[in-house]
Design an enzyme around this catalytic site. Structure first.
Site, PDB file in Angstrom:
ATOM      1  N   TYR A  75      38.754  32.367  83.016  1.00 43.84           N
ATOM      2  CA  TYR A  75      38.354  31.320  83.971  1.00 43.84           C
ATOM      3  C   TYR A  75      39.523  30.375  84.266  1.00 43.84           C
ATOM      4  CZ  TYR A  75      33.607  32.942  84.233  1.00 43.84           C
ATOM      5  OH  TYR A  75      32.496  33.722  84.500  1.00 43.84           O
ATOM      6  N   GLN A 108      27.759  32.103  97.316  1.00 45.40           N
ATOM      7  CA  GLN A 108      27.753  32.652  95.961  1.00 45.40           C
ATOM      8  C   GLN A 108      29.100  32.350  95.299  1.00 45.40           C
ATOM      9  OE1 GLN A 108      26.201  36.895  95.734  1.00 45.40           O
ATOM     10  NE2 GLN A 108      26.251  36.610  97.945  1.00 45.40           N
ATOM     11  N   ASP A 111      34.475  29.156  94.116  1.00 43.83           N
ATOM     12  CA  ASP A 111      35.698  28.431  94.491  1.00 43.83           C
ATOM     13  C   ASP A 111      35.317  27.258  95.403  1.00 43.83           C
ATOM     14  OD1 ASP A 111      36.247  31.187  96.699  1.00 43.83           O
ATOM     15  OD2 ASP A 111      35.727  29.158  97.367  1.00 43.83           O
ATOM     16  N   HIS A 126      25.981  30.015  92.598  1.00 44.04           N
ATOM     17  CA  HIS A 126      26.449  30.474  91.292  1.00 44.04           C
ATOM     18  C   HIS A 126      27.366  29.455  90.629  1.00 44.04           C
ATOM     19  CE1 HIS A 126      25.436  34.781  92.765  1.00 44.04           C
ATOM     20  NE2 HIS A 126      24.379  34.101  92.368  1.00 44.04           N
TER      21      HIS A 126
HETATM   22  C1  BV8 Z   1      19.154  35.688  86.919  1.00 43.97           C
HETATM   23  C2  BV8 Z   1      29.457  33.390  88.847  1.00 43.97           C
HETATM   24  C3  BV8 Z   1      17.217  35.308  85.634  1.00 43.97           C
HETATM   25  C4  BV8 Z   1      30.236  33.831  87.631  1.00 43.97           C
HETATM   26  C5  BV8 Z   1      28.129  35.326  89.489  1.00 43.97           C
HETATM   27  C6  BV8 Z   1      19.676  43.184  84.137  1.00 43.97           C
HETATM   28  C7  BV8 Z   1      20.021  42.282  83.131  1.00 43.97           C
HETATM   29  C8  BV8 Z   1      20.236  40.911  83.385  1.00 43.97           C
HETATM   30  C9  BV8 Z   1      20.102  40.439  84.671  1.00 43.97           C
HETATM   31  C10 BV8 Z   1      19.780  41.353  85.664  1.00 43.97           C
HETATM   32  C11 BV8 Z   1      19.556  42.704  85.425  1.00 43.97           C
HETATM   33  N1  BV8 Z   1      19.257  43.312  86.611  1.00 43.97           N
HETATM   34  C12 BV8 Z   1      19.282  42.402  87.589  1.00 43.97           C
HETATM   35  C13 BV8 Z   1      19.583  41.215  87.025  1.00 43.97           C
HETATM   36  C14 BV8 Z   1      19.710  39.990  87.701  1.00 43.97           C
HETATM   37  C15 BV8 Z   1      21.212  39.729  87.863  1.00 43.97           C
HETATM   38  C16 BV8 Z   1      21.748  40.700  88.896  1.00 43.97           C
HETATM   39  O1  BV8 Z   1      21.443  40.568  90.051  1.00 43.97           O
HETATM   40  N2  BV8 Z   1      22.552  41.676  88.428  1.00 43.97           N
HETATM   41  C17 BV8 Z   1      23.108  42.655  89.358  1.00 43.97           C
HETATM   42  C18 BV8 Z   1      24.487  43.103  88.847  1.00 43.97           C
HETATM   43  C19 BV8 Z   1      22.130  43.804  89.488  1.00 43.97           C
HETATM   44  N3  BV8 Z   1      21.273  38.375  88.321  1.00 43.97           N
HETATM   45  C20 BV8 Z   1      21.432  37.404  87.431  1.00 43.97           C
HETATM   46  O2  BV8 Z   1      21.631  37.570  86.237  1.00 43.97           O
HETATM   47  C21 BV8 Z   1      21.287  36.003  87.988  1.00 43.97           C
HETATM   48  N4  BV8 Z   1      20.397  35.263  87.146  1.00 43.97           N
HETATM   49  O3  BV8 Z   1      18.669  36.665  87.421  1.00 43.97           O
HETATM   50  O4  BV8 Z   1      18.527  34.892  86.013  1.00 43.97           O
HETATM   51  C22 BV8 Z   1      16.602  34.141  84.991  1.00 43.97           C
HETATM   52  C23 BV8 Z   1      15.453  33.612  85.559  1.00 43.97           C
HETATM   53  C24 BV8 Z   1      14.846  32.552  84.936  1.00 43.97           C
HETATM   54  C25 BV8 Z   1      15.411  31.979  83.773  1.00 43.97           C
HETATM   55  C26 BV8 Z   1      16.601  32.499  83.246  1.00 43.97           C
HETATM   56  C27 BV8 Z   1      17.218  33.585  83.864  1.00 43.97           C
HETATM   57  C28 BV8 Z   1      22.624  35.286  87.967  1.00 43.97           C
HETATM   58  C29 BV8 Z   1      23.595  35.995  88.864  1.00 43.97           C
HETATM   59  C30 BV8 Z   1      24.851  35.143  89.009  1.00 43.97           C
HETATM   60  C31 BV8 Z   1      26.022  35.803  88.298  1.00 43.97           C
HETATM   61  N5  BV8 Z   1      27.237  35.027  88.561  1.00 43.97           N
HETATM   62  N6  BV8 Z   1      29.191  34.557  89.719  1.00 43.97           N
HETATM   63  C32 BV8 Z   1      31.687  34.066  87.958  1.00 43.97           C
HETATM   64  O5  BV8 Z   1      32.103  33.912  89.124  1.00 43.97           O
HETATM   65  O6  BV8 Z   1      32.435  34.411  87.012  1.00 43.97           O
HETATM   66  S1  BV8 Z   1      27.896  36.697  90.444  1.00 43.97           S
HETATM   67  C33 BV8 Z   1      29.347  37.150  91.229  1.00 43.97           C
HETATM   68  O7  BV8 Z   1      29.196  38.482  91.695  1.00 43.97           O
HETATM   69  C34 BV8 Z   1      29.634  36.409  92.497  1.00 43.97           C
HETATM   70  O8  BV8 Z   1      29.315  35.049  92.405  1.00 43.97           O
HETATM   71  C35 BV8 Z   1      28.798  37.099  93.521  1.00 43.97           C
HETATM   72  O9  BV8 Z   1      27.563  36.487  93.666  1.00 43.97           O
HETATM   73  C36 BV8 Z   1      28.486  38.418  92.904  1.00 43.97           C
HETATM   74  C37 BV8 Z   1      28.778  39.583  93.788  1.00 43.97           C
HETATM   75  O10 BV8 Z   1      29.952  39.391  94.317  1.00 43.97           O
HETATM   76  P1  BV8 Z   1      30.065  39.268  95.947  1.00 43.97           P
HETATM   77  O11 BV8 Z   1      30.211  37.848  96.293  1.00 43.97           O
HETATM   78  O12 BV8 Z   1      29.004  40.041  96.651  1.00 43.97           O
HETATM   79  O13 BV8 Z   1      31.384  39.952  96.046  1.00 43.97           O
HETATM   80  P2  BV8 Z   1      31.631  41.446  95.787  1.00 43.97           P
HETATM   81  O14 BV8 Z   1      32.950  41.517  95.156  1.00 43.97           O
HETATM   82  O15 BV8 Z   1      30.445  42.075  95.151  1.00 43.97           O
HETATM   83  O16 BV8 Z   1      31.703  42.016  97.254  1.00 43.97           O
HETATM   84  C38 BV8 Z   1      32.678  41.509  98.126  1.00 43.97           C
HETATM   85  C39 BV8 Z   1      32.239  41.918  99.506  1.00 43.97           C
HETATM   86  O17 BV8 Z   1      33.171  41.361 100.408  1.00 43.97           O
HETATM   87  C40 BV8 Z   1      32.258  43.421  99.695  1.00 43.97           C
HETATM   88  O18 BV8 Z   1      31.087  43.811 100.394  1.00 43.97           O
HETATM   89  C41 BV8 Z   1      33.506  43.654 100.545  1.00 43.97           C
HETATM   90  O19 BV8 Z   1      33.331  44.732 101.465  1.00 43.97           O
HETATM   91  C42 BV8 Z   1      33.576  42.373 101.327  1.00 43.97           C
HETATM   92  N7  BV8 Z   1      34.915  41.990 101.778  1.00 43.97           N
HETATM   93  C43 BV8 Z   1      36.121  42.298 101.225  1.00 43.97           C
HETATM   94  N8  BV8 Z   1      37.104  41.718 101.957  1.00 43.97           N
HETATM   95  C44 BV8 Z   1      36.503  41.044 102.972  1.00 43.97           C
HETATM   96  C45 BV8 Z   1      35.111  41.205 102.865  1.00 43.97           C
HETATM   97  N9  BV8 Z   1      34.234  40.658 103.724  1.00 43.97           N
HETATM   98  C46 BV8 Z   1      34.747  39.927 104.730  1.00 43.97           C
HETATM   99  N10 BV8 Z   1      36.070  39.701 104.895  1.00 43.97           N
HETATM  100  C47 BV8 Z   1      36.973  40.254 104.052  1.00 43.97           C
HETATM  101  N11 BV8 Z   1      38.295  40.055 104.239  1.00 43.97           N
END
Ligand code: BV8
Ligand code: ZN
Length: 259
Positions: A75, A108, A111, A126
């Protein structure tokens, strides 16, 4: 060959017409929004030291509990990276759009690039890299933080002046609840949407819930959902329009057409 080098993306008239005709614009942004500022997205291969780690394994309270200096170092490096880059033309275009339409941003991203481009952000779903707090008593930490000039494997996290607990980043880790004020602000903005309003889903893979569920909620309010992303995502099928290009190229063109 980065995305931005390819032929400039055309923005369909259907998209510029939709934004021009909207009263409200809800922005749902993800890591792709900051990609052209030089901040790796969650799905980009992590750099160097953390290459062999999946971010969703590192971004957990468990990982921090098991090895605080290792997770803190990741971080601290990310804070340094964000601090040393600038908002891109996409961030700046959204700040300008707010002078032309009623814009609400729910991001999400952890930053502060939307804010540094001049936008106000209604919801950091987040959390934020720079909002530090004690992992024991949750007291906000405003003390000094050593940010490494290069990635370093381990750095002892600062300790809480109140209880000596280890300080953690104010981000939402996997398995942790999203901040209620952020959820409420996003749901309020979605409920306020009317047919003809627009949702710009920018730079998110639509994988992480509950944030990934918001485009569908906006669709149910009759809004026009537009995805801005070079690639297909988990939510592409539900969007009315897709602009397959990078945010920093596409957004200035959208705002130009609305001005
Ligand atoms: C919750 C902060 C419940 C941290 C982040 C099994 C076990 C445990 C949990 C779960 C499970 N199954 C599902 C879950 C829920 C889980 C979840 O969804 N998991 C996923 C993996 C399936 N969610 C959670 O755990 C959430 N909490 O459910 O709590 C609860 C309820 C009650 C009481 C207690 C608990 C919490 C989720 C938050 C996690 N923290 N970030 C840190 O930053 O270190 S998530 C992190 O990844 C990001 O913040 C972001 O949200 C996420 C995904 O990233 P994206 O932003 O989508 O980026 P990514 O890299 O994926 O994609 C980039 C995109 O940009 C691509 O599409 C690419 O094509 C595009 N791109 C690239 N270049 C460009 C572009 N677009 C435009 N222009 C460009 N130039
Ligand atoms: Zn404490």
């Amino acid at each position: 060959m980065t995305i931005a080098d390819e032929t400039p993306t055309t923005v369909p008239e259907s998209v510029t017409d939709a934004v021009r005709g909207a009263r409200r614009v809800l922005v749902l942004s993800g890591a792709g929004m900051s990609a052209e500022s030089g901040v790796p997205t969650f799905r980009d291969a992590q750099t160097g030291l953390w290459e062999q780690f999946d971010p969703s394994e590192l971004a957990t309270a468990e990982a921090f509990r098991l090895d605080p200096p290792f997770v803190w170092a990741w971080y601290a490096w990310r804070m340094r990276l964000v601090r040393d880059v600038e908002p891109n033309a996409g961030h700046r275009a959204l700040a300008e759009l707010a002078d032309l339409r009623e814009v609400t941003i729910a991001t999400q991203n952890v930053d502060d690039l939307h804010e540094r481009a001049g936008s106000s952000v209604a919801a950091h779903l987040h959390g934020s890299l720079f909002e530090l707090r004690c992992s024991e008593c949750a007291t906000p930490y405003a003390g000094d933080v050593e940010l490494p000039a290069e990635p370093v494997e381990r750095i002892d996290p600062p300790t809480c002046p109140r209880c000596e607990g280890e300080v953690r980043p104010g981000v939402v880790w996997f398995g942790e609840m999203l901040p209620v004020p952020a959820i409420e602000a996003t749901e309020r903005a979605i409920e306020a949407l009317e047919p003809g309003d627009v949702v710009l889903v920018i730079g998110t893979s639509g994988i992480v819930y509950p944030a990934a569920g918001y485009p569908a909620m906006a669709l149910a309010e009759g809004a026009t959902v537009i995805e801005i992303n070079p690639a297909d995502t988990e939510i592409s099928d539900m969007c009315h329009h897709h602009v397959r290009g990078p945010a920093a190229q596409v957004l200035p063109r959208v705002v130009e057409a609305v001005r």
